[in-house]
Each structure stands twice: as C-alpha cells, then as structure tokens.
Design a protein around this motif. Structure first.
Motif, PDB file in Angstrom:
ATOM      1  N   GLU A  13      -7.526  -1.920  -2.737  1.00 19.46           N
ATOM      2  CA  GLU A  13      -7.642  -3.377  -2.807  1.00 19.46           C
ATOM      3  C   GLU A  13      -6.777  -4.041  -1.730  1.00 19.46           C
ATOM      4  N   LEU A  14      -5.557  -3.556  -1.563  1.00 18.21           N
ATOM      5  CA  LEU A  14      -4.631  -4.152  -0.585  1.00 18.21           C
ATOM      6  C   LEU A  14      -5.092  -3.955   0.858  1.00 18.21           C
ATOM      7  N   GLN A  60      -6.560   2.537  -6.680  1.00 18.99           N
ATOM      8  CA  GLN A  60      -7.373   1.327  -6.659  1.00 18.99           C
ATOM      9  C   GLN A  60      -6.615   0.143  -6.080  1.00 18.99           C
ATOM     10  N   LYS A  61      -5.327   0.046  -6.393  1.00 21.67           N
ATOM     11  CA  LYS A  61      -4.512  -1.051  -5.852  1.00 21.67           C
ATOM     12  C   LYS A  61      -4.330  -0.893  -4.345  1.00 21.67           C
ATOM     13  N   GLU A  78       0.834  -1.189   0.000  1.00 20.96           N
ATOM     14  CA  GLU A  78       0.000   0.000   0.000  1.00 20.96           C
ATOM     15  C   GLU A  78       0.877   1.250   0.000  1.00 20.96           C
ATOM     16  N   ASN A 117      -8.381  -3.936   1.652  1.00 24.01           N
ATOM     17  CA  ASN A 117      -9.747  -4.456   1.688  1.00 24.01           C
ATOM     18  C   ASN A 117     -10.790  -3.358   1.894  1.00 24.01           C
ATOM     19  N   GLU A 118     -10.549  -2.223   1.238  1.00 25.46           N
ATOM     20  CA  GLU A 118     -11.466  -1.079   1.285  1.00 25.46           C
ATOM     21  C   GLU A 118     -11.725  -0.587   2.711  1.00 25.46           C
TER      22      GLU A 118
END
Length: 150
Positions: A92-93, A88-89, A59, A95-96
C-alpha cells in the motif's frame, strides 16, 4: 551496539532503543534486530517495531516486521497472518509499484498456513508481471496457481 539495543528492547525501554535506532544505519539496525530475535525469540522485538511504526509508518519497517515474523518469530501462532498484514501495508505504501513487496504475498502463498488464497496469488502474479514481465518468481507461482485452480 547489538547488546545495547537488545537490552533496551528486552527491558521494554523503547525510548532508549529508539534513540539508538535514530542514529543507526537502517541495514545495521535490521541485522541487529534479526540476530537478537534469533537469539532470544521474544515478541518484544515485534512490539518495538510496532512502537516505531506508530510514530512513523514506513515500507522499511513493515518489511522488517514481515521478516521478523517469517523467520525468527515464525513459531508464534499467527505469525504468518501478521506477516501478511505487514506485506499488505508495504504494498500500500508503495502504491503497488514495488515488485519486492508484491513478492512477499507470493512467499506467503507457499506457506503451510494457507494465508493467501489462489485468487489473491493470481492477482499478485499479474501485478508483478505487468511491472516486470520476466519475473521468474511470478511466472513460477502463476503456473502453480493455474494448476491448482483447474
């Protein structure tokens, strides 16, 4: 160490630059990359971050790539679209679950290139407010999105 890492990156010697990265505090590394990129406006800084991300995706590195693209490298065509990928990555990393990462999407909603749709901004506002109901950024953007969607 600033001039040393700058020299390694600008000469494409990513192996030596990585060795410095490994021994540096991340905040120091981030500061030095941003300062150097401001001074040189060279895409090699982004390429080096991509090199690091291919080895270990994190992140932190995605957030640094985002910052690099929206600040010192923003004049490069497509920088905001690339920044969206990194936001976005990072999301994603985590978990929102990281409000700061979600706010990156809202920042991009406001840029002239219109890289984030009204629907995506609306969805992101709701995710942020579910995690942090008092988030002023999400509240403000939510009002803006709702006005635009009328």
């Amino acid at each position: 160490m600033l001039k040393q890492i700058e020299s390694y990156i600008l000469s494409g010697n990513f192996t030596e630059a990585e060795k410095l990265y490994q021994i540096m505090d991340f905040q120091q590394f981030e500061d030095e990359i941003i300062i150097s990129a401001y001074d040189n406006r060279n895409i090699l800084y982004y390429t080096f971050l991509h090199y690091l991300l291919m080895k270990v995706e994190s992140e932190e590195l995605h957030n640094l790539a985002f910052t690099l693209l929206i600040v010192p490298l923003v004049p490069i065509e497509g920088a905001y679209h690339c920044a969206l990928y990194h936001a976005q990555k990072a999301i994603e990393l985590t978990n929102e679950q990281n409000v700061g990462d979600l706010e990156l999407i809202l920042f991009l909603y406001g840029v002239p290139d219109q890289v984030v749709s009204d629907d995506k901004a609306l969805e992101t506002c709701h995710k942020i407010l579910a995690l942090e109901p008092s988030n002023e950024i999400a509240k403000s953007v939510l009002k803006k999105v709702q006005r635009r969607m009328k």
